[in-house]
Design an enzyme around this catalytic site. Sequence first.
Site, short mmCIF file in Angstrom:
data_model
loop_
_atom_site.label_atom_id
_atom_site.label_comp_id
_atom_site.label_asym_id
_atom_site.label_seq_id
_atom_site.Cartn_x
_atom_site.Cartn_y
_atom_site.Cartn_z
CG PHE A 1 -1.98 1.15 1.03
CD1 PHE A 1 -3.19 0.89 0.40
CD2 PHE A 1 -1.71 2.45 1.41
CE1 PHE A 1 -4.12 1.92 0.19
CE2 PHE A 1 -2.61 3.49 1.19
CZ PHE A 1 -3.82 3.21 0.59
CG ASP B 1 5.65 4.00 1.87
OD1 ASP B 1 5.61 4.68 2.92
OD2 ASP B 1 4.66 3.89 1.10
CE LYS C 1 -0.30 6.69 6.68
NZ LYS C 1 -1.69 7.01 6.36
#
Length: 400
Positions: A141, A226, A256
């Site tokens: 993802f 990531d 984030k």
Amino acid sequence: MSDSRSLIASTEAVSAPNYAPLPIVVSRGEGVWIWDLEGRKYLDCVSAYSSLNQGHRHPRIVRALVDQAERLTLTSRAVHNDQMGPFLAELCALARMEMALPMNTGAEAVETAIKLARRWGYRVKGVPRDRAEIVVCRNNFHGRTTTIVGFSSEPQYREDFGPFTPGFTLVDFGDLDALRAALTDNVAAFLVEPIQAEAGILVPPPGYLAAARALCRERNVLFVLDEIQTGLGRTGKMFAHEHEAGAAPDVLVLGKALGGGVYPVSAVLASRALMTLFQPGDHGSTFGGNPLASAVGRAALGVLVDEKLADRAADFGDYLFAALRGLRAPCIKDVRGRGLLVGIEIAAAAGTARSFCERLLARGVLAKDTHAQVIRLAPPLVVQRSELDWLVEQLRAVFC
Ligand code: PXG
């Protein structure tokens, strides 16, 4: 003041139905707690998918936001601003990287890393024009843009959104032989999450990241991590790759919690040699590196470091794992993860993860299912031990 039920109905009348939220309306947050319109209180174990590592409205981060908002918010990159340089310097020092490129959302930062890797492939590695490949993992993802969903292995993320960008090869996560076979001459990069969070908190076999890093070096391929969800303290280290010696990436992607839970801030970090492959006009963003984002990012990093939030995640993660294993609940098939990124896999016969999340919600715990059988627990890292004890009591009531 409207009640939750009528606000949900009026929201759903005008909001694109691309989410299925739990049926509460949150109107206030502080630390690890959120409150709904009716004043009910919930322990936030979603943390906006690890964006709230510092907790809701951390006073130092809110102060930085407000102070900066009163001075200067946006300039565009047409001029310098006085916040971006110090922010990127602090970020590079923390990540032991030489240069950073600020963006806003995670998907934009991943897109940036893809462009950087491809450019390196052509200009440094010598890949023939338009033939660069990037190896990615099944169940990845990395975001929702058309390029990124194009290399997803999840049919729903792709269905009827094609045609997709070519140049991506899928391998199984954790499988070094598959990776070795996939690193052919035209491969510019291997892009991977240290833990596949959205796939159900999948932790790779010990040594996988360091071995993948070594394979990439051997095959002259960039190792791109990531850490949008795993980074910034969540797993018990500042960056999840630090759990293994020799797993540091060539390119690190963050997002984030870089925005401290108040503002979208993402970044790509790399060496000077790599980053200077971007020249003026090659890449950009109206909002990336804006003074408000940069001031918030500095405060977000300051809180992570000064409050030793990675250490807290390590200690409290161990504590929570031990407590969860101690429940010995037959409906729990597996407990996995690292630090305060925890996945609880529910035995299929016991029901879906969503049904357990609904029961937890009724007891004041906000937790979210990832895939049908896994509940993710990822409270803000400022959580107190007494609050974790209370959480375990609620889990016991629901699972046992
Ligand atoms: N990489 C990883 C590892 C992520 O978890 C992204 C990239 C994309 O970030 P942005 O900021 O573009 O969403 C993520 C995002 C959601 C959702 O509602 C997103 C994530 C997790 C759960 C839900 O889109 N992760």
